[in-house]
Design a protein around this motif. Structure first.
Motif, PDB file in Angstrom:
ATOM      1  N   ASP A 101     -20.800   4.349  71.149  1.00 12.81           N
ATOM      2  CA  ASP A 101     -21.013   3.573  72.384  1.00 12.81           C
ATOM      3  C   ASP A 101     -22.429   3.020  72.437  1.00 12.81           C
ATOM      4  OD1 ASP A 101     -18.500   4.087  73.412  1.00 12.81           O
ATOM      5  OD2 ASP A 101     -19.227   4.949  75.298  1.00 12.81           O
ATOM      6  N   THR A 102     -23.364   3.705  71.815  1.00 11.28           N
ATOM      7  CA  THR A 102     -24.788   3.368  71.998  1.00 11.28           C
ATOM      8  C   THR A 102     -25.458   2.899  70.703  1.00 11.28           C
ATOM      9  OG1 THR A 102     -25.499   5.636  71.574  1.00 11.28           O
ATOM     10  CG2 THR A 102     -25.011   5.076  73.855  1.00 11.28           C
ATOM     11  N   CYS A 103     -24.695   2.871  69.623  1.00  5.74           N
ATOM     12  CA  CYS A 103     -25.244   2.423  68.325  1.00  5.74           C
ATOM     13  C   CYS A 103     -24.339   1.337  67.751  1.00  5.74           C
ATOM     14  CB  CYS A 103     -25.221   3.551  67.287  1.00  5.74           C
ATOM     15  SG  CYS A 103     -26.044   5.071  67.732  1.00  5.74           S
ATOM     16  N   ARG A 104     -24.883   0.550  66.838  1.00 11.52           N
ATOM     17  CA  ARG A 104     -24.019  -0.290  65.995  1.00 11.52           C
ATOM     18  C   ARG A 104     -23.992   0.322  64.599  1.00 11.52           C
ATOM     19  NH1 ARG A 104     -26.187  -4.851  69.094  1.00 11.52           N
ATOM     20  NH2 ARG A 104     -24.406  -5.677  70.265  1.00 11.52           N
ATOM     21  N   ARG A 138     -34.015  -1.540  66.277  1.00  9.03           N
ATOM     22  CA  ARG A 138     -33.169  -2.469  65.519  1.00  9.03           C
ATOM     23  C   ARG A 138     -33.650  -2.594  64.073  1.00  9.03           C
ATOM     24  NH1 ARG A 138     -30.459  -5.888  69.236  1.00  9.03           N
ATOM     25  NH2 ARG A 138     -31.327  -5.790  71.341  1.00  9.03           N
ATOM     26  N   ASP A 175     -28.468  -0.963  64.854  1.00 10.77           N
ATOM     27  CA  ASP A 175     -29.376  -0.789  65.995  1.00 10.77           C
ATOM     28  C   ASP A 175     -28.809   0.315  66.887  1.00 10.77           C
ATOM     29  OD1 ASP A 175     -27.305  -1.978  67.529  1.00 10.77           O
ATOM     30  OD2 ASP A 175     -28.175  -3.956  67.322  1.00 10.77           O
ATOM     31  N   PHE A 176     -29.609   0.765  67.841  1.00  5.28           N
ATOM     32  CA  PHE A 176     -29.134   1.795  68.776  1.00  5.28           C
ATOM     33  C   PHE A 176     -30.053   1.875  69.992  1.00  5.28           C
ATOM     34  CE2 PHE A 176     -32.341   5.030  67.734  1.00  5.28           C
ATOM     35  CZ  PHE A 176     -32.740   4.639  66.466  1.00  5.28           C
ATOM     36  N   LYS A 177     -29.520   2.510  71.030  1.00  2.09           N
ATOM     37  CA  LYS A 177     -30.263   2.681  72.289  1.00  2.09           C
ATOM     38  C   LYS A 177     -30.439   4.172  72.568  1.00  2.09           C
ATOM     39  CE  LYS A 177     -28.109   3.025  76.062  1.00  2.09           C
ATOM     40  NZ  LYS A 177     -27.729   4.051  77.048  1.00  2.09           N
ATOM     41  N   VAL A 191     -34.565   0.598  72.571  1.00  2.00           N
ATOM     42  CA  VAL A 191     -33.665   0.076  71.535  1.00  2.00           C
ATOM     43  C   VAL A 191     -34.441  -0.059  70.231  1.00  2.00           C
ATOM     44  CG1 VAL A 191     -32.292  -1.939  70.809  1.00  2.00           C
ATOM     45  CG2 VAL A 191     -32.085  -1.068  73.149  1.00  2.00           C
ATOM     46  N   LYS A 237     -18.747   0.270  69.397  1.00  2.00           N
ATOM     47  CA  LYS A 237     -18.219  -0.284  70.652  1.00  2.00           C
ATOM     48  C   LYS A 237     -18.057  -1.802  70.622  1.00  2.00           C
ATOM     49  CE  LYS A 237     -19.282  -0.050  75.539  1.00  2.00           C
ATOM     50  NZ  LYS A 237     -20.293   0.470  76.482  1.00  2.00           N
ATOM     51  N   GLY A 242     -26.213  -8.599  68.080  1.00  3.69           N
ATOM     52  CA  GLY A 242     -26.122  -8.543  69.531  1.00  3.69           C
ATOM     53  C   GLY A 242     -27.124  -9.449  70.228  1.00  3.69           C
ATOM     54  N   SER A 243     -27.782  -8.891  71.256  1.00  2.46           N
ATOM     55  CA  SER A 243     -28.638  -9.723  72.116  1.00  2.46           C
ATOM     56  C   SER A 243     -29.847 -10.271  71.352  1.00  2.46           C
ATOM     57  CB  SER A 243     -29.085  -8.944  73.357  1.00  2.46           C
ATOM     58  OG  SER A 243     -30.022  -7.948  73.027  1.00  2.46           O
ATOM     59  N   ASP A 246     -30.762  -4.673  83.441  1.00  4.29           N
ATOM     60  CA  ASP A 246     -31.637  -4.032  82.442  1.00  4.29           C
ATOM     61  C   ASP A 246     -32.548  -5.039  81.717  1.00  4.29           C
ATOM     62  OD1 ASP A 246     -30.296  -1.706  83.092  1.00  4.29           O
ATOM     63  OD2 ASP A 246     -29.113  -1.624  81.249  1.00  4.29           O
ATOM     64  N   ARG A 276     -16.120  -4.497  72.929  1.00  2.00           N
ATOM     65  CA  ARG A 276     -16.820  -5.618  73.566  1.00  2.00           C
ATOM     66  C   ARG A 276     -16.247  -6.961  73.106  1.00  2.00           C
ATOM     67  NH1 ARG A 276     -21.679  -2.763  71.542  1.00  2.00           N
ATOM     68  NH2 ARG A 276     -22.595  -1.529  73.227  1.00  2.00           N
ATOM     69  N   GLU A 292     -34.928   2.145  78.859  1.00  3.25           N
ATOM     70  CA  GLU A 292     -34.033   2.281  77.707  1.00  3.25           C
ATOM     71  C   GLU A 292     -34.795   1.814  76.472  1.00  3.25           C
ATOM     72  OE1 GLU A 292     -30.278   0.315  78.420  1.00  3.25           O
ATOM     73  OE2 GLU A 292     -29.793   1.726  80.029  1.00  3.25           O
TER      74      GLU A 292
HETATM   75  P1  5GP Z   1     -27.947  -5.319  72.458  1.00  4.91           P
HETATM   76  O1  5GP Z   1     -29.277  -5.491  73.131  1.00  4.91           O
HETATM   77  O2  5GP Z   1     -27.835  -6.057  71.170  1.00  4.91           O
HETATM   78  O3  5GP Z   1     -26.805  -5.596  73.406  1.00  4.91           O
HETATM   79  O4  5GP Z   1     -27.833  -3.758  72.112  1.00  4.91           O
HETATM   80  C1  5GP Z   1     -28.638  -3.163  71.133  1.00  4.91           C
HETATM   81  C2  5GP Z   1     -28.131  -1.763  70.837  1.00  4.91           C
HETATM   82  O5  5GP Z   1     -28.382  -0.917  71.948  1.00  4.91           O
HETATM   83  C3  5GP Z   1     -26.632  -1.666  70.569  1.00  4.91           C
HETATM   84  O6  5GP Z   1     -26.420  -0.646  69.595  1.00  4.91           O
HETATM   85  C4  5GP Z   1     -26.025  -1.233  71.886  1.00  4.91           C
HETATM   86  O7  5GP Z   1     -24.901  -0.420  71.690  1.00  4.91           O
HETATM   87  C5  5GP Z   1     -27.179  -0.440  72.511  1.00  4.91           C
HETATM   88  N1  5GP Z   1     -27.298  -0.669  73.946  1.00  4.91           N
HETATM   89  C6  5GP Z   1     -28.190  -1.446  74.600  1.00  4.91           C
HETATM   90  N2  5GP Z   1     -28.006  -1.394  75.934  1.00  4.91           N
HETATM   91  C7  5GP Z   1     -26.975  -0.580  76.138  1.00  4.91           C
HETATM   92  C8  5GP Z   1     -26.290  -0.109  77.311  1.00  4.91           C
HETATM   93  O8  5GP Z   1     -26.633  -0.434  78.464  1.00  4.91           O
HETATM   94  N3  5GP Z   1     -25.231   0.722  77.100  1.00  4.91           N
HETATM   95  C9  5GP Z   1     -24.835   1.100  75.845  1.00  4.91           C
HETATM   96  N4  5GP Z   1     -23.780   1.922  75.712  1.00  4.91           N
HETATM   97  N5  5GP Z   1     -25.471   0.702  74.735  1.00  4.91           N
HETATM   98  C10 5GP Z   1     -26.516  -0.129  74.873  1.00  4.91           C
END
Ligand code: 5GP
Length: 235
Positions: free
Chosen positions: A195-198, A93, A174-176, A91, A210, A98-99, A128, A214, A89
């Motif tokens: 679901d996959t972006c902020r 940013r 950010d986004f994945k 990402v 999302k 988030g993380s 992951d 969350r 995956e």
């Molecule tokens: P974070 O690492 O901060 O949780 O996620 C960073 C970005 O990647 C966020 O936009 C989040 O939505 C996306 N992202 C990371 N991992 C996943 C995942 O397993 N599923 C989804 N839907 N989004 C993810």
């Protein structure tokens, strides 16, 4: 169209079609977070994400980024190229959230001096874990040439989406992304959606993604609808 169930993920279901090179993706309303520990529904999310992802794929396609979308077929279905998904995956940013905010002790919303690109090993059982290009090579997850392409496409995607969203008063935090191989070429797969972006509203800072689910902020459906409206004008 004949549909044979192949695989059901957390937010989408995949079906085989009569063409072995194509898959049908069905977008569900199910929402999960924290590696599936939290489960719920965002009403009409499947319809909204299918439309939003279609819009983003078409925008990126026009800019020369190869993606798997062939055609949106209905409210919840799209026809895509069948990829061999790389188990990585990606990402991207722009602003700490988030993380990353948690791990590095940065306040959410901190503008970073440089865009950050991260890789995660796609494995639910391991949650992951974050990896780098050395791990990718050591575990044979992808070749250096493939990771080079993945990185190039991910950073270009960031430029295109950030600029487009800014015009619509949305900040891409950010986004994945997920990539796969189709006839040997690296292609963008999965989905690009709230679901996959902020996405944060540029004026109010409101979260339009999302994180509403969350973090139990409420009004998830309204936020997804507003994103579609700002992108396409569709109500
Ligand atoms: P974070 O690492 O901060 O949780 O996620 C960073 C970005 O990647 C966020 O936009 C989040 O939505 C996306 N992202 C990371 N991992 C996943 C995942 O397993 N599923 C989804 N839907 N989004 C993810």
């Amino acid at each position: 169209m004949e549909k044979k169930p192949l695989y059901e993920g957390k937010a989408k279901q995949m079906f085989a079609t009569e063409n072995p090179d194509e898959l049908l993706v069905y977008y569900k309303d199910d929402a999960t977070a924290f590696n599936g520990e939290k489960k719920g529904i965002i009403t009409d999310k499947g319809v909204l994400n299918n439309k939003i992802a279609t819009f983003f794929f078409e925008l990126l396609g026009k800019a020369g980024i190869p993606h798997h979308l062939l055609k949106r077929l209905s409210d919840r279905e799209m026809l895509v190229k069948k990829l061999t998904i790389l188990p990585v995956e990606v990402v991207v940013r722009n602003i700490a959230a988030g993380s990353l905010a948690k791990r590095l002790g940065l306040a959410e919303g901190t503008k970073m001096a440089k865009t950050v690109l991260e890789f995660y090993y796609k494995d639910d059982e391991l949650g992951d874990p974050m990896i780098n290009d050395y791990h990718i090579a050591a575990m044979n997850l992808a070749t250096p040439e493939q990771i080079q392409k993945v990185s190039e496409y991910a950073l270009k995607t960031n430029e295109i989406l950030s600029a487009y969203l800014k015009e619509k008063d949305l900040e891409l935090i950010d986004f994945k992304l997920e990539f796969g191989l189709y006839k040997g070429e690296v292609i963008l797969g999965d989905e690009i959606s709230p679901d996959t972006c902020r996405f944060w509203d540029s004026k109010t800072g409101e979260k339009m993604d999302k994180d509403r689910f969350r973090r139990d902020l409420g009004n998830g459906e309204e936020a997804y609808k507003e994103v579609l409206y700002r992108l396409t004008g569709e109500k």
